[in-house]
Design a protein around this motif. Sequence first.
Motif, PDB file in Angstrom:
ATOM      1  N   TRP A  57       0.846  -1.198   0.000  1.00 60.75           N
ATOM      2  CA  TRP A  57       0.000   0.000   0.000  1.00 60.75           C
ATOM      3  C   TRP A  57       0.880   1.246   0.000  1.00 60.75           C
ATOM      4  N   TYR A  58       0.489   2.202  -0.838  1.00 64.28           N
ATOM      5  CA  TYR A  58       1.255   3.437  -0.980  1.00 64.28           C
ATOM      6  C   TYR A  58       0.367   4.636  -0.657  1.00 64.28           C
ATOM      7  N   ASN A  61      -0.429   8.055  -5.708  1.00 67.44           N
ATOM      8  CA  ASN A  61      -0.036   7.494  -6.997  1.00 67.44           C
ATOM      9  C   ASN A  61       0.711   8.520  -7.842  1.00 67.44           C
ATOM     10  N   GLN A  63       3.956  10.358  -9.624  1.00 71.91           N
ATOM     11  CA  GLN A  63       4.980   9.736 -10.458  1.00 71.91           C
ATOM     12  C   GLN A  63       6.179   9.301  -9.640  1.00 71.91           C
ATOM     13  N   THR A  65       6.198   8.286  -6.527  1.00 70.60           N
ATOM     14  CA  THR A  65       5.824   7.075  -5.807  1.00 70.60           C
ATOM     15  C   THR A  65       5.786   5.877  -6.735  1.00 70.60           C
ATOM     16  N   VAL A  66       5.231   6.064  -7.920  1.00 68.31           N
ATOM     17  CA  VAL A  66       5.158   4.980  -8.903  1.00 68.31           C
ATOM     18  C   VAL A  66       6.555   4.535  -9.309  1.00 68.31           C
ATOM     19  N   ASP A  67       7.452   5.478  -9.566  1.00 68.82           N
ATOM     20  CA  ASP A  67       8.820   5.132  -9.956  1.00 68.82           C
ATOM     21  C   ASP A  67       9.525   4.344  -8.852  1.00 68.82           C
ATOM     22  N   ALA A  69       8.108   2.509  -6.463  1.00 71.21           N
ATOM     23  CA  ALA A  69       7.499   1.193  -6.312  1.00 71.21           C
ATOM     24  C   ALA A  69       7.967   0.238  -7.402  1.00 71.21           C
ATOM     25  N   LEU A  70       7.982   0.692  -8.639  1.00 68.04           N
ATOM     26  CA  LEU A  70       8.407  -0.174  -9.733  1.00 68.04           C
ATOM     27  C   LEU A  70       9.894  -0.503  -9.640  1.00 68.04           C
ATOM     28  N   ILE A  96      -0.469   0.429  -9.298  1.00 68.38           N
ATOM     29  CA  ILE A  96       0.760   1.151  -9.591  1.00 68.38           C
ATOM     30  C   ILE A  96       1.192   0.926 -11.036  1.00 68.38           C
ATOM     31  N   GLN A  99      -1.142   2.756 -13.348  1.00 62.31           N
ATOM     32  CA  GLN A  99      -0.865   4.187 -13.311  1.00 62.31           C
ATOM     33  C   GLN A  99       0.353   4.529 -14.154  1.00 62.31           C
ATOM     34  N   GLN A 100       1.376   3.675 -14.093  1.00 62.41           N
ATOM     35  CA  GLN A 100       2.560   3.907 -14.906  1.00 62.41           C
ATOM     36  C   GLN A 100       2.235   3.774 -16.389  1.00 62.41           C
TER      37      GLN A 100
END
Length: 295
Positions: A57-58, A61, A63, A65-67, A69-70, A96, A99-100
């Motif tokens: 869980w983040y 969302n 960018q 945070t997405v970067d 997480a990935l 995630i 979203q990316q």
Amino acid sequence: MSEANRLWAGGNPQWLPLDLNKRAAYTTGMAVMFGSSPMNFSHVVNFVAQNSTVSLWYADNKQETVDHALASARKAVDQVGVDHPGFRIRMASGLIALQQAMNNVVHRYHWLVFGLVNLGIAVIAAIAYRSFAAAVLLLIPVNLSNFLQLAVMKTMGIGLDINVTIVAVMGIGIGIDYGIYLLSRIREEFHRHSGVWEATIEAALTTTGKAIMFTASIMLVGIAPWYFLSELKFMADMGLLLVVIMLINMVLSLVVLPLLVWLIKPTFIRTRDETTDILVGKGQVADDGNRVAGL
């Protein structure tokens, strides 16, 4: 499992934590699923309760945070390896990852969308005013407002996603409206003031310019409460962006467009608007700038 363990212990909160090293934890898990279909827990564990799902869980969302997480997921895959006997690890979908994917599409087609919108506005404006210079004059403030909007978004930490792109395109439509109103008024006032540019622009700003400011102010007052009263992040962000877009477009339309007209002095302003001549006919011009049809 932890909640079930607490309830079976008489509701004592001390039994809420689970000791995963003890067999009781696994017994609790099986007891929770007892008497129900395993499909009810398909989002957590598979049908035979051998493979489970790990959910992370983040906070948002964005960018960044997405970067992060990935990057963490790819690092984990690299550490454990991809190919294994009997199975292969692959990056799957999720909020995630989706979203990316949307961000990649927006990044790829963002400028294409704005380019097509500018092209459509340029063609329509050139046909309406019978001059390519008119299209250029109208598009300069609109595109400048777009860059200012992106700067404001960067400052406030609002990422560029599908929703923001739609609002940005709406901002171009709002800004071009203001420009068309003011430019058409300048063209009308030019002949009333015998070709004096300063008097023409002043008359346009004190008539149509006031109307533009009044209209934009009313819309700002109506949309601004979205940001302060809405509990939905999407509604709050959209309300803030709409306020910023309309405010920037209003200021640039009232400042940049008249300045460009005064500096360039385009020739299409000097040509009479046949539509206006037909509507006015033998009419008289009132002192306040409103056209009164003569009988």
